[in-house]
Write an enzyme that holds these catalytic residues in place. Structure first.
Site, PDB file in Angstrom:
ATOM      1  N   HIS A   1       0.861  -1.179   0.000  1.00  0.00           N
ATOM      2  CA  HIS A   1       0.000   0.000   0.000  1.00  0.00           C
ATOM      3  C   HIS A   1       0.896   1.227   0.000  1.00  0.00           C
ATOM      4  CE1 HIS A   1      -1.339   3.346   2.676  1.00  0.00           C
ATOM      5  NE2 HIS A   1      -2.333   3.378   1.798  1.00  0.00           N
TER       6      HIS A   1
ATOM      7  N   GLY B   1     -20.010  14.382  -1.937  1.00  0.00           N
ATOM      8  CA  GLY B   1     -19.769  13.931  -3.301  1.00  0.00           C
ATOM      9  C   GLY B   1     -18.726  12.844  -3.386  1.00  0.00           C
TER      10      GLY B   1
ATOM     11  N   SER C   1     -14.082   4.467  -5.628  1.00  0.00           N
ATOM     12  CA  SER C   1     -12.660   4.791  -5.573  1.00  0.00           C
ATOM     13  C   SER C   1     -12.121   4.745  -4.147  1.00  0.00           C
ATOM     14  CB  SER C   1     -12.413   6.174  -6.182  1.00  0.00           C
ATOM     15  OG  SER C   1     -12.706   6.181  -7.563  1.00  0.00           O
TER      16      SER C   1
END
Length: 360
Positions: free
Chosen positions: A165, A318, A323
């Site tokens: 990561h 929003g 994602s």
């Protein structure tokens, strides 16, 4: 219990752009950037990127677009040639957008996600509260902000290839009195399923080299921060074997901080890709695959319960959920009261996760 996550997810060098001059239709070369080197067009309009090329917001956006492309292409080189990243460029009605790149169901990578987001707007109350809780002295309830970052999580198919990561980001917040605050954050960490100490030493040595080129005290400081941050506290074990992690990084000039972040991000490929190449064709058993899925379950627990970036994303109006949750694996597994037998490779890894060690 086997759970399948179907959701797909959510860094300058020399650049050259060719654009048409409206006055005479001739081509003019501007030394700002070359979008053909990226996975997609940047989020910010071209005219703004060229006009404001010395602004840190622009520098960071172009850099993370560059890192995204370099990492995606390095991973594709380790994959079946027929498998390429799916590129999803998206916009956010509240301001900004991103480029999400996902490769799924490959021979080498069960799921690989590399996401760039460049968003702006007004910080909601929950996000302001979260930042204040970690010591940011923000004045105001809803504040204008800009955030640009790259985030990636790689879930390999082979249990002998570790998960990696990394995340590097830049924030600007404008307070009610007009004062602007900025900071960088990020890090890179490794999550193996089977411990190969030579691999972990290579990984940490590469990160230390990047840190040492700026400050010889950075690696040890940020290595400890990483061990402390990636703690699944309800299990009393770390997510992996660590790396580096830092946040609220603003102790030097913005240019100096940016140069450090660049060195860290540019160390991702040399720290990780050799490990993929070394182990992607290793034989493995069904029991080793089960262990990989169990460890992925712990990865999911950390990301959903503790991860600061996930929380910030979910608090942002929003928010693009696909994602933000890109980091979750396609497959993970939980078993009741699972504990590896003493003396096994699985028990050896578990001991290291409970008691982090110095690798170099």
């Amino acid at each position: 219990m086997l759970i399948r996550f179907a959701g797909l997810g959510l860094g300058a060098a020399s650049f050259t752009t060719i654009f048409a001059a409206s006055s005479n239709n001739t081509n003019v070369v501007d030394p700002s950037y070359d979008a053909s080197k990226f996975m997609a067009e940047p989020v910010t309009p071209r005219s703004t990127l060229i006009k404001d090329k010395d602004d840190m917001k622009v520098k960071m956006e172009l850099f993370i677009m560059k890192i995204q492309a370099e990492f995606c292409r390095a991973l594709e080189n380790e994959e079946d040639p027929s498998k390429k990243f799916f590129v999803d460029r998206w916009t956010r009605s509240e301001g900004g957008g991103g480029v999400t790149c996902v490769l799924q169901d490959g021979k080498t990578f069960e799921k690989a996600g590399v996401n760039v987001s460049v968003v702006h707007g007004v910080l909601p109350v929950d996000a302001v509260r979260q930042m204040k809780a970690r010591g940011k002295d923000l004045v105001g309830k809803e504040l204008p902000f800009f955030a640009a970052g790259i985030s990636s999580v790689i879930h390999p198919s082979n249990p002998h290839v570790p998960t990696v990561h990394f995340n590097y980001r830049y924030f600007e917040v404008t307070q009610e009195n007009g004062e602007k605050m900025w900071w960088f954050g990020g890090g890179t960490d490794l999550t193996p399923y089977y411990l190969v100490e030579e691999d972990v030493r290579h990984f940490h040595s590469t990160l230390k080299k990047a840190c040492d080129s700026h400050d010889r005290g950075y690696y040890q400081k940020f290595k400890k921060w990483c061990d402390d941050y990636f703690l699944v506290s309800h299990r009393n074990e770390r997510r992996g074997v660590g790396g580096i992690f830092f946040d609220d990084f603003d102790g030097k000039s913005s240019e100096d901080c940016f140069e450090f972040v660049k060195s860290c991000a540019e160390s991702v490929v040399p720290s990780y890709v050799p490990l993929v190449n070394k182990h992607r064709n290793d034989p493995y058993t069904s029991a080793e695959r089960d262990w990989q899925l169990l460890r992925r379950g712990r990865y999911v627990e950390f990301n959903l319960v503790y991860d600061r970036g996930t929380k910030f994303g979910l608090y942002t109006p929003g928010a693009r959920i696909e994602s933000i949750l890109m980091s979750l694996p396609v497959y993970a597994k939980w078993e009741y009261m699972h504990s590896p037998p003493d003396g096994t490779p699985e028990a050896k890894l578990t001991e290291i996760l409970k008691n982090p060690k110095e690798w170099i």
